[in-house]
Design an enzyme around this catalytic site. Sequence first.
Site, PDB file in Angstrom:
ATOM      1  N   GLY A  53       0.831  -1.309  -0.093  1.00 31.37           N
ATOM      2  CA  GLY A  53       0.169   0.018  -0.098  1.00 31.37           C
ATOM      3  C   GLY A  53       0.756   1.174   0.083  1.00 31.37           C
ATOM      4  N   TYR A  95     -14.007   2.801  12.441  1.00 30.21           N
ATOM      5  CA  TYR A  95     -12.513   2.731  11.997  1.00 30.21           C
ATOM      6  C   TYR A  95     -11.846   3.144  13.269  1.00 30.21           C
ATOM      7  CZ  TYR A  95      -8.189   3.477   9.687  1.00 30.21           C
ATOM      8  OH  TYR A  95      -6.852   3.349   9.194  1.00 30.21           O
ATOM      9  N   LYS A 140      -8.829   1.238  15.663  1.00 32.79           N
ATOM     10  CA  LYS A 140      -7.645   1.641  15.729  1.00 32.79           C
ATOM     11  C   LYS A 140      -7.223   1.966  17.174  1.00 32.79           C
ATOM     12  CE  LYS A 140      -6.079   1.715  11.592  1.00 32.79           C
ATOM     13  NZ  LYS A 140      -4.599   0.469  11.470  1.00 32.79           N
ATOM     14  N   PRO A 173      -0.159   8.933  12.457  1.00 29.02           N
ATOM     15  CA  PRO A 173       0.225   9.976  11.247  1.00 29.02           C
ATOM     16  C   PRO A 173      -1.144  10.706  11.068  1.00 29.02           C
ATOM     17  CG  PRO A 173       0.365   7.655  10.560  1.00 29.02           C
ATOM     18  CD  PRO A 173      -0.301   7.491  11.921  1.00 29.02           C
ATOM     19  N   ASN A 232      -2.826  13.158   7.699  1.00 26.66           N
ATOM     20  CA  ASN A 232      -3.113  12.877   6.424  1.00 26.66           C
ATOM     21  C   ASN A 232      -2.058  12.502   5.568  1.00 26.66           C
ATOM     22  OD1 ASN A 232      -6.196  13.671   6.357  1.00 26.66           O
ATOM     23  ND2 ASN A 232      -5.178  15.004   7.612  1.00 26.66           N
ATOM     24  N   HIS A 287      -8.926   9.062   0.083  1.00 26.60           N
ATOM     25  CA  HIS A 287      -8.796  10.012   0.909  1.00 26.60           C
ATOM     26  C   HIS A 287      -8.851  11.436  -0.055  1.00 26.60           C
ATOM     27  CE1 HIS A 287      -7.481   7.094   3.819  1.00 26.60           C
ATOM     28  NE2 HIS A 287      -7.933   7.786   4.630  1.00 26.60           N
ATOM     29  N   LYS A 321     -10.062  13.549  -9.688  1.00 25.79           N
ATOM     30  CA  LYS A 321     -11.214  13.992 -10.365  1.00 25.79           C
ATOM     31  C   LYS A 321     -10.434  15.307 -11.186  1.00 25.79           C
ATOM     32  CE  LYS A 321     -14.863  15.537  -7.721  1.00 25.79           C
ATOM     33  NZ  LYS A 321     -15.912  15.813  -6.596  1.00 25.79           N
ATOM     34  N   ARG A 374      -6.363  20.407   7.194  1.00 24.78           N
ATOM     35  CA  ARG A 374      -5.617  19.370   7.138  1.00 24.78           C
ATOM     36  C   ARG A 374      -4.365  19.569   7.474  1.00 24.78           C
ATOM     37  NH1 ARG A 374      -9.906  18.859   8.827  1.00 24.78           N
ATOM     38  NH2 ARG A 374     -11.663  17.268   7.958  1.00 24.78           N
ATOM     39  N   ASP A 402     -20.677  18.189   3.775  1.00 20.64           N
ATOM     40  CA  ASP A 402     -19.714  17.359   2.929  1.00 20.64           C
ATOM     41  C   ASP A 402     -18.372  17.839   3.534  1.00 20.64           C
ATOM     42  OD1 ASP A 402     -21.666  16.042   1.451  1.00 20.64           O
ATOM     43  OD2 ASP A 402     -21.393  17.347  -0.156  1.00 20.64           O
TER      44      ASP A 402
END
Length: 329
Positions: free
Chosen positions: A12, A144, A148, A171, A173, A187, A195, A216, A278
């Site tokens: 990953g 989630y 964690k 961590p 982001n 993410h 996009k 962020r 959102d």
Amino acid sequence: MAAVVLVTGGTGLVGKAIEYVIEHEPEGSRFGKLPGEKWIFAGSREADLRNPEETLKLFEKYQPTHVIHLAALVGGLFANRERKMTFLRDNMLINDNVLHTAHIKGTKKVISCLSTCVFPDKVEYPLTEEKVHLGPPHSSNFGYAHAKRMVDVQNHAYKEEFGCNFTSAIPTNVFGPHDNFDLKHAHVMPALIHKCYLSQKNNTPFKVMGDGSPLRQFIYSRDLAKLFIWQMREYESVEPVILSVHENDEISIRHLANSIVKVMNHPDKPEFENELNDNGQDRKPASNAKLMSLIGPDFKFTPFDQALEETVAWFLQNYANARTGQYYA
């Protein structure tokens, strides 16, 4: 005896970054491969870590002395909202199997990767390591987050009862090459990169959910990789460590979208849809004071613009093979 390091989730985003650093830093250096050291990067095709038998077989195959545990079912804001029970159960199974197997096989050290979503929704900022359990996490990803958060509980319990050297990293982001660019499950940064690419390709507006105001802290995966290597070799406490850039380096989603437009040479500005629901959390700044006090002032983070350019370049060069759906790393 030379270390044998098993990296779960090794195919990953962060696993690939650790592999890159190990291969490109000078051998014998602080972040490079040490003489005789062996690294194994295991992905879900090699073992389904939700299954205890497969987890045990993986450990018996490689006999790791150290484990960097990255494997998880991961996703962005909307994936977490839609599949809370799945995120809770799958991640609890993965984490329990890895830690229990490491214990029974006598693994010397395990570092598990957490997330800033483990922190309480209502908490005084900046986030610091001792605030993890002061209240419930944000409702958008509580499945989630609780899975964690339990890793920290397990680490302390294993240490107190069995003397295990288990710890964790938190961590902020993460982004970089080999990210998941699926539009629904990614993410925020890889989703926006994808996009923007499609907007440019199809000559359609580059629309961004929310109003762009949330802030962020973004950390480049190859910087994070160095921090995991440092933690494995030099950090010996059970208490978690926040791995992040400084809290003053927060970036708004609006700034991020505009930066992506610039890097990708998109002719138009992003269009923000201004639906406040959102946005997710407005901000969750995390302090890296503990990290920097331990790793020292010589450690430098990659400038954000440079890291974004490298990430976009990798995405464009590898678009045909870039990950586009959910997976277990």
